[in-house]
Design a protein around this motif. Structure first.
Motif, PDB file in Angstrom:
ATOM      1  N   ASP A  72       0.840  -1.193   0.000  1.00  0.00           N
ATOM      2  CA  ASP A  72       0.000   0.000   0.000  1.00  0.00           C
ATOM      3  C   ASP A  72       0.880   1.250   0.000  1.00  0.00           C
ATOM      4  O   ASP A  72       1.330   1.687   1.052  1.00  0.00           O
ATOM      5  CB  ASP A  72      -0.926   0.001   1.226  1.00  0.00           C
ATOM      6  N   PRO A  73       1.130   1.802  -1.169  1.00  0.00           N
ATOM      7  CA  PRO A  73       1.992   2.983  -1.264  1.00  0.00           C
ATOM      8  C   PRO A  73       1.475   4.177  -0.452  1.00  0.00           C
ATOM      9  O   PRO A  73       2.221   5.085  -0.138  1.00  0.00           O
ATOM     10  CB  PRO A  73       1.995   3.319  -2.763  1.00  0.00           C
ATOM     11  N   ASN A  74       0.184   4.167  -0.096  1.00  0.00           N
ATOM     12  CA  ASN A  74      -0.407   5.264   0.672  1.00  0.00           C
ATOM     13  C   ASN A  74      -0.386   5.042   2.184  1.00  0.00           C
ATOM     14  O   ASN A  74      -0.938   5.848   2.934  1.00  0.00           O
ATOM     15  CB  ASN A  74      -1.844   5.519   0.219  1.00  0.00           C
ATOM     16  N   ALA A  97       8.479   5.904   5.326  1.00  0.00           N
ATOM     17  CA  ALA A  97       7.895   6.371   6.587  1.00  0.00           C
ATOM     18  C   ALA A  97       7.735   7.888   6.486  1.00  0.00           C
ATOM     19  O   ALA A  97       8.552   8.560   5.856  1.00  0.00           O
ATOM     20  CB  ALA A  97       8.791   6.006   7.761  1.00  0.00           C
ATOM     21  N   LEU A  98       6.683   8.422   7.097  1.00  0.00           N
ATOM     22  CA  LEU A  98       6.400   9.852   6.961  1.00  0.00           C
ATOM     23  C   LEU A  98       6.949  10.690   8.107  1.00  0.00           C
ATOM     24  O   LEU A  98       7.073  11.899   7.979  1.00  0.00           O
ATOM     25  CB  LEU A  98       4.887  10.073   6.854  1.00  0.00           C
ATOM     26  N   ILE A 122      -1.101  11.933   0.146  1.00  0.00           N
ATOM     27  CA  ILE A 122      -0.239  11.186  -0.769  1.00  0.00           C
ATOM     28  C   ILE A 122      -0.945  11.167  -2.113  1.00  0.00           C
ATOM     29  O   ILE A 122      -2.042  10.625  -2.234  1.00  0.00           O
ATOM     30  CB  ILE A 122       0.024   9.754  -0.251  1.00  0.00           C
ATOM     31  N   SER A 123      -0.335  11.766  -3.105  1.00  0.00           N
ATOM     32  CA  SER A 123      -0.990  11.867  -4.405  1.00  0.00           C
ATOM     33  C   SER A 123      -1.087  10.499  -5.061  1.00  0.00           C
ATOM     34  O   SER A 123      -0.194   9.669  -4.935  1.00  0.00           O
ATOM     35  CB  SER A 123      -0.229  12.832  -5.310  1.00  0.00           C
ATOM     36  N   PRO A 124      -2.185  10.272  -5.758  1.00  0.00           N
ATOM     37  CA  PRO A 124      -2.352   8.977  -6.444  1.00  0.00           C
ATOM     38  C   PRO A 124      -1.297   8.833  -7.538  1.00  0.00           C
ATOM     39  O   PRO A 124      -0.967   9.793  -8.206  1.00  0.00           O
ATOM     40  CB  PRO A 124      -3.767   9.044  -7.047  1.00  0.00           C
TER      41      PRO A 124
END
Length: 125
Positions: A72-74, A97-98, A122-124
Motif C-alpha cells: 500500500d503505497p499510501n 515512513a512519513l 499522498i498523491s495517487p
C-alpha cells in the motif's frame, strides 16, 4: 480520531504509546511485537496510521516499512526509535515512513507526529 496500529517488541512501549494516543481520542485497532506481525496486521486491519519500532525480532521496522509500502503505497507510517539510530531513521524515511518519534516518548511530539501524518496527502500514482 484515527485507527492506529502500534508495533513494538517491548510491551511497555506499546502500552505507553497506546495510553498517549487514547488520551488524544485515537483508537488502537491492533498491536504487534515484530515487523512480520506489522505487515500481517496492516493487511487485515488497514489502520489509518502505523507506529513501528525499528529494532525488533523476526523482521525489523525498516523491512516492515518496505513491505507495507509495497502493498500500500499510501500507508502512513511513523517510525519509533531510540536515540542513536539516526542512520536507520533516515533509511526508514527514504523507504516511505512519513515521520519519526524518539524514545522515550514525548507526549506532545507523539500527538504532533500523528496529526501531521494524518493531514499528509499522498498523491495517487
Amino acid at each position: 480520531m484515527a485507527k492506529i496500529l502500534i508495533v513494538d517488541d517491548a510491551k511497555f512501549m506499546r502500552m505507553t504509546l497506546s495510553n498517549i494516543l487514547k488520551k488524544a481520542n485515537h483508537e488502537i485497532v491492533g498491536e504487534g511485537e515484530n515487523g512480520k506481525q506489522a505487515v500481517e496486521l496492516y493487511r487485515t486491519l488497514r489502520p489509518d496510521v502505523v507506529t513501528l519500532d525499528i529494532t525488533m525480532p523476526v523482521m525489523n521496522g525498516l523491512e516492515a516499512v518496505k513491505a507495507i509500502k509495497q502493498e500500500d503505497p499510501n500507508a502512513k507510517i511513523i517510525i519509533c526509535s531510540a536515540m542513536g539510530q539516526q542512520k536507520m531513521v533516515v533509511e526508514a524515511i527514504e523507504a516511505g515512513a512519513l515521520d519519526f518519534i524518539v524514545k522515550p516518548f514525548d507526549e506532545p511530539r507523539v500527538i504532533d507526529a500523528v496529526n501531521r501524518v494524518l493531514s499528509y496527502y499522498i498523491s495517487p500514482t
